[in-house]
Every structure is written in C-alpha cells, then in structure tokens.
Design an enzyme around this catalytic site. Structure first.
Site, PDB file in Angstrom:
ATOM      1  N   LYS A 219      51.044  50.880  38.469  1.00  0.00           N
ATOM      2  CA  LYS A 219      51.619  51.844  37.510  1.00  0.00           C
ATOM      3  C   LYS A 219      51.876  53.187  38.192  1.00  0.00           C
ATOM      4  O   LYS A 219      52.971  53.731  38.118  1.00  0.00           O
ATOM      5  CB  LYS A 219      50.683  52.055  36.299  1.00  0.00           C
ATOM      6  CG  LYS A 219      50.380  50.792  35.520  1.00  0.00           C
ATOM      7  CD  LYS A 219      49.529  51.077  34.286  1.00  0.00           C
ATOM      8  CE  LYS A 219      48.150  51.646  34.589  1.00  0.00           C
ATOM      9  NZ  LYS A 219      47.209  50.676  35.159  1.00  0.00           N
TER      10      LYS A 219
ATOM     11  N   ARG B  80      36.472  47.579  34.757  1.00  0.00           N
ATOM     12  CA  ARG B  80      37.757  48.172  34.334  1.00  0.00           C
ATOM     13  C   ARG B  80      38.721  47.080  33.864  1.00  0.00           C
ATOM     14  O   ARG B  80      39.436  47.251  32.877  1.00  0.00           O
ATOM     15  CB  ARG B  80      38.390  48.956  35.493  1.00  0.00           C
ATOM     16  CG  ARG B  80      37.657  50.250  35.775  1.00  0.00           C
ATOM     17  CD  ARG B  80      37.993  50.806  37.138  1.00  0.00           C
ATOM     18  NE  ARG B  80      39.377  51.194  37.294  1.00  0.00           N
ATOM     19  CZ  ARG B  80      39.935  51.484  38.468  1.00  0.00           C
ATOM     20  NH1 ARG B  80      39.210  51.425  39.583  1.00  0.00           N
ATOM     21  NH2 ARG B  80      41.185  51.845  38.530  1.00  0.00           N
TER      22      ARG B  80
ATOM     23  N   ARG C 286      42.286  50.673  48.256  1.00  0.00           N
ATOM     24  CA  ARG C 286      42.518  52.101  47.976  1.00  0.00           C
ATOM     25  C   ARG C 286      41.202  52.869  48.049  1.00  0.00           C
ATOM     26  O   ARG C 286      41.161  54.000  48.531  1.00  0.00           O
ATOM     27  CB  ARG C 286      43.161  52.267  46.598  1.00  0.00           C
ATOM     28  CG  ARG C 286      43.448  53.718  46.260  1.00  0.00           C
ATOM     29  CD  ARG C 286      44.296  53.893  45.027  1.00  0.00           C
ATOM     30  NE  ARG C 286      43.600  53.499  43.818  1.00  0.00           N
ATOM     31  CZ  ARG C 286      44.157  53.478  42.591  1.00  0.00           C
ATOM     32  NH1 ARG C 286      45.425  53.816  42.455  1.00  0.00           N
ATOM     33  NH2 ARG C 286      43.460  53.133  41.540  1.00  0.00           N
TER      34      ARG C 286
ATOM     35  N   ARG D 187      37.865  57.716  45.386  1.00  0.00           N
ATOM     36  CA  ARG D 187      37.664  57.515  43.945  1.00  0.00           C
ATOM     37  C   ARG D 187      36.455  56.609  43.722  1.00  0.00           C
ATOM     38  O   ARG D 187      36.461  55.458  44.146  1.00  0.00           O
ATOM     39  CB  ARG D 187      38.916  56.873  43.317  1.00  0.00           C
ATOM     40  CG  ARG D 187      39.967  57.884  42.926  1.00  0.00           C
ATOM     41  CD  ARG D 187      41.198  57.228  42.367  1.00  0.00           C
ATOM     42  NE  ARG D 187      40.956  56.405  41.180  1.00  0.00           N
ATOM     43  CZ  ARG D 187      41.929  55.897  40.428  1.00  0.00           C
ATOM     44  NH1 ARG D 187      43.185  56.137  40.734  1.00  0.00           N
ATOM     45  NH2 ARG D 187      41.642  55.157  39.371  1.00  0.00           N
TER      46      ARG D 187
ATOM     47  N   ARG E  75      46.327  53.090  25.979  1.00  0.00           N
ATOM     48  CA  ARG E  75      45.431  52.050  26.484  1.00  0.00           C
ATOM     49  C   ARG E  75      44.632  51.389  25.366  1.00  0.00           C
ATOM     50  O   ARG E  75      43.831  50.501  25.655  1.00  0.00           O
ATOM     51  CB  ARG E  75      44.458  52.691  27.472  1.00  0.00           C
ATOM     52  CG  ARG E  75      44.777  52.409  28.953  1.00  0.00           C
ATOM     53  CD  ARG E  75      43.715  53.088  29.775  1.00  0.00           C
ATOM     54  NE  ARG E  75      43.588  52.607  31.110  1.00  0.00           N
ATOM     55  CZ  ARG E  75      44.173  53.135  32.180  1.00  0.00           C
ATOM     56  NH1 ARG E  75      45.029  54.124  32.050  1.00  0.00           N
ATOM     57  NH2 ARG E  75      43.913  52.671  33.384  1.00  0.00           N
TER      58      ARG E  75
HETATM   59  P1  B4P Z   1      48.172  51.613  41.249  1.00  0.00           P
HETATM   60  O1  B4P Z   1      48.353  50.187  40.858  1.00  0.00           O
HETATM   61  O2  B4P Z   1      49.380  52.432  41.337  1.00  0.00           O
HETATM   62  O3  B4P Z   1      47.087  52.157  40.251  1.00  0.00           O
HETATM   63  P2  B4P Z   1      47.219  52.186  38.666  1.00  0.00           P
HETATM   64  O4  B4P Z   1      47.878  50.964  38.084  1.00  0.00           O
HETATM   65  O5  B4P Z   1      47.908  53.465  38.339  1.00  0.00           O
HETATM   66  O6  B4P Z   1      45.773  52.052  38.198  1.00  0.00           O
HETATM   67  P3  B4P Z   1      44.505  52.808  37.610  1.00  0.00           P
HETATM   68  O7  B4P Z   1      44.026  51.952  36.480  1.00  0.00           O
HETATM   69  O8  B4P Z   1      43.578  53.040  38.736  1.00  0.00           O
HETATM   70  O9  B4P Z   1      44.882  54.198  37.048  1.00  0.00           O
HETATM   71  P4  B4P Z   1      44.522  55.260  35.964  1.00  0.00           P
HETATM   72  O10 B4P Z   1      44.556  56.475  36.764  1.00  0.00           O
HETATM   73  O11 B4P Z   1      45.508  55.088  34.858  1.00  0.00           O
HETATM   74  O12 B4P Z   1      47.494  51.596  42.613  1.00  0.00           O
HETATM   75  C1  B4P Z   1      46.512  50.661  43.035  1.00  0.00           C
HETATM   76  C2  B4P Z   1      46.635  50.378  44.515  1.00  0.00           C
HETATM   77  O13 B4P Z   1      47.529  49.293  44.683  1.00  0.00           O
HETATM   78  C3  B4P Z   1      47.173  51.528  45.360  1.00  0.00           C
HETATM   79  O14 B4P Z   1      46.386  51.658  46.507  1.00  0.00           O
HETATM   80  C4  B4P Z   1      48.585  51.103  45.707  1.00  0.00           C
HETATM   81  O15 B4P Z   1      48.995  51.570  46.968  1.00  0.00           O
HETATM   82  C5  B4P Z   1      48.466  49.584  45.712  1.00  0.00           C
HETATM   83  N1  B4P Z   1      49.711  48.922  45.372  1.00  0.00           N
HETATM   84  C6  B4P Z   1      50.599  49.310  44.407  1.00  0.00           C
HETATM   85  N2  B4P Z   1      51.635  48.457  44.372  1.00  0.00           N
HETATM   86  C7  B4P Z   1      51.389  47.490  45.315  1.00  0.00           C
HETATM   87  C8  B4P Z   1      52.084  46.330  45.755  1.00  0.00           C
HETATM   88  N3  B4P Z   1      53.253  45.965  45.235  1.00  0.00           N
HETATM   89  N4  B4P Z   1      51.523  45.568  46.729  1.00  0.00           N
HETATM   90  C9  B4P Z   1      50.334  45.922  47.273  1.00  0.00           C
HETATM   91  N5  B4P Z   1      49.629  47.017  46.910  1.00  0.00           N
HETATM   92  C10 B4P Z   1      50.160  47.796  45.951  1.00  0.00           C
HETATM   93  O16 B4P Z   1      43.059  55.027  35.298  1.00  0.00           O
HETATM   94  C11 B4P Z   1      41.831  55.426  35.869  1.00  0.00           C
HETATM   95  C12 B4P Z   1      40.737  55.586  34.793  1.00  0.00           C
HETATM   96  O17 B4P Z   1      41.027  56.736  33.938  1.00  0.00           O
HETATM   97  C13 B4P Z   1      40.553  54.445  33.790  1.00  0.00           C
HETATM   98  O18 B4P Z   1      39.713  53.408  34.274  1.00  0.00           O
HETATM   99  C14 B4P Z   1      39.926  55.189  32.564  1.00  0.00           C
HETATM  100  O19 B4P Z   1      38.534  55.384  32.725  1.00  0.00           O
HETATM  101  C15 B4P Z   1      40.594  56.552  32.572  1.00  0.00           C
HETATM  102  N6  B4P Z   1      41.779  56.595  31.688  1.00  0.00           N
HETATM  103  C16 B4P Z   1      43.071  56.808  32.094  1.00  0.00           C
HETATM  104  N7  B4P Z   1      43.912  56.777  31.042  1.00  0.00           N
HETATM  105  C17 B4P Z   1      43.159  56.541  29.931  1.00  0.00           C
HETATM  106  C18 B4P Z   1      43.475  56.368  28.552  1.00  0.00           C
HETATM  107  N8  B4P Z   1      44.734  56.426  28.096  1.00  0.00           N
HETATM  108  N9  B4P Z   1      42.452  56.128  27.669  1.00  0.00           N
HETATM  109  C19 B4P Z   1      41.185  56.073  28.091  1.00  0.00           C
HETATM  110  N10 B4P Z   1      40.814  56.210  29.404  1.00  0.00           N
HETATM  111  C20 B4P Z   1      41.794  56.445  30.325  1.00  0.00           C
END
Ligand code: B4P
Length: 195
Positions: free
Chosen positions: A14, A146, A128, A134, A89
């Site tokens: 995302k 998660r 990551r 993190r 979420r």
């Molecule tokens: P991403 O995949 O980009 O990470 P994300 O989906 O944004 O996930 P995340 O759940 O951690 O985020 P959030 O901050 O929303 O990256 C993951 C890795 O994969 C990276 O290293 C990237 O380089 C790699 N990657 C990406 N694409 C790839 C591909 N095609 N091939 C290989 N590798 C690849 O959430 C964090 C926390 O915040 C949650 O757990 C929660 O506690 C809180 N939170 C956030 N929003 C909330 C909400 N609305 N309500 C309640 N809690 C919330």
C-alpha cells in the site's frame, strides 16, 4: 473529485504503490500509518498511546484515526482527490469515511485491493524490519498478529465497498512496476466512467 482507497494486508504494498499513484494522479496522500508514526516521532500524547498498540500489532482505536482523517479532509479543501492508504481498516471507519465525504459532497470512486499470500507478506515485512527500525516489522509473531487483526477487523471493509460495486482486486505479487501498471489500468477505466 476522484477518491481512491488502497486496500490490503500489512506488507501488501500500500505504502509503496501510494507514493507512485499520488505523483501520477496528483492526489493528496492520506496514510494513517505515516501520520501515527509521525505522532510517535514527535512524542505527542496521542503518539505515545498509539505506540503501545502498534508495537504489539494491534489497531489504534477508531475514534483516534477517524478524528485524524476528519481534520486532514478539512485542512485540504482544494485537493482534487484523496488517496486513502491504510484507512479505513474497520467497518466503523468505513462508515465514518462515507459520512465525512458526503459532507464534502463527494464519495469513494474506487477501492483497489492488493492480494498477496501470507508467507510473502511475512517475508517482505521481516526484510523491511532489518533496516526500517520499525518495532512492528522486527518480530515474526507481531507481524502474524497484524495479519490476524487484518482478517478479523479489516476484511469486512472490502465487503462494504463490494456491495457498492466499488471494489477491485489486483494481484499484489510481482514487481513494483508491474503492480503499478495494473493499478493504473483499473484507475483509468474508472476515471473514464466518472468523467
Ligand atoms: P508496504 O507493503 O508498502 O507496507 P504497507 O502495506 O503500507 O503496510 P503496513 O501495514 O505496514 O502499514 P501501515 O503504516 O498502514 O511495504 C512492505 C514492504 O514490502 C516494504 O519493505 C516494501 O519495499 C516491500 N514491497 C512492496 N511491494 C513489493 C513487491 N511488489 N515485491 C516485493 N516487496 C515489496 O500500518 C502500520 C500500523 O499502524 C498498523 O499495524 C496499526 O497498528 C496502525 N494503523 C494504521 N492505520 C490504522 C487505522 N486506520 N486504524 C487503526 N490502526 C491503524
């Protein structure tokens, strides 16, 4: 206005894809994860409370994130569209978002859901975690918590938008560029329908 939700489990890409999409379509990027991490960095009271939950892999309470999104919508009256990354979420967050957008006489145009297998998610997040610092990416059991939270509380959000015929599944495995192209193709077919 063209408003997108980028949906998917933790590690599905995302954050990665949002950065590219907001550049291409000049949307305002609203990532609740990034906003919460900046509150933690600034050591605000909200950030300190959120950290306790995030470090264990749990979601932050709905009222906290809904309040943050509401303020940011108000703070960006000139945006010609928003990209919601990591929000909504829960079903309560989805209902609140619909109401907030209704007040602004707009709505969600499309929800793009990235599909990625669980082992690939764990692999990406642990990788990551080696460099991101993190705490929620460092530990296999926190990552699995998660993913469990996602299955319990977040998957119903997809049903909410499926009912409105706004949910589109996109394969989230492959190269970042391949996935980006697939997302753009879906966005462009919707933009043409709306405009
Ligand atoms: P991403 O995949 O980009 O990470 P994300 O989906 O944004 O996930 P995340 O759940 O951690 O985020 P959030 O901050 O929303 O990256 C993951 C890795 O994969 C990276 O290293 C990237 O380089 C790699 N990657 C990406 N694409 C790839 C591909 N095609 N091939 C290989 N590798 C690849 O959430 C964090 C926390 O915040 C949650 O757990 C929660 O506690 C809180 N939170 C956030 N929003 C909330 C909400 N609305 N309500 C309640 N809690 C919330």
């Amino acid at each position: 206005m063209f408003n997108i939700i980028l949906f998917g489990p933790p590690g599905s890409g995302k954050g990665t894809q949002s950065e590219k999409l907001v550049m291409k379509y000049r949307l305002k990027h609203l990532s609740t994860g990034d906003i919460l991490r900046s509150e933690i960095y600034e050591q605000t009271a909200l950030g300190m409370e959120a950290k306790k939950l995030m470090d264990k892999g749990f979601l932050v309470p709905d009222e906290v994130v809904i309040g943050m999104i509401s303020s940011l919508l108000d703070a960006n009256p000139k945006a010609h569209g928003f990209l919601f990354d990591g929000f909504p979420r829960t079903s309560a967050q989805a209902e609140a978002l619909d109401k907030l957008l209704q007040l602004k006489k707009t709505s969600i145009s499309v929800m793009l859901a990235l599909k990625v297998g669980e082992e690939e998610l764990v692999k990406r997040l642990l990788k990551r975690g080696q460099t991101s610092g993190r705490p929620d990416d460092n530990n296999d059991s926190v990552i699995r918590e998660r993913i469990l939270e996602y299955h319990k509380k977040t998957t119903p959000v997809a049903d909410h938008y499926k009912k409105e015929n706004k949910a589109i599944m996109v394969n989230g495995e492959g190269s970042v560029d391949e996935i980006f192209k697939a997302l753009c193709k879906e966005i462009e077919s919707r933009i043409n329908e709306i405009l």
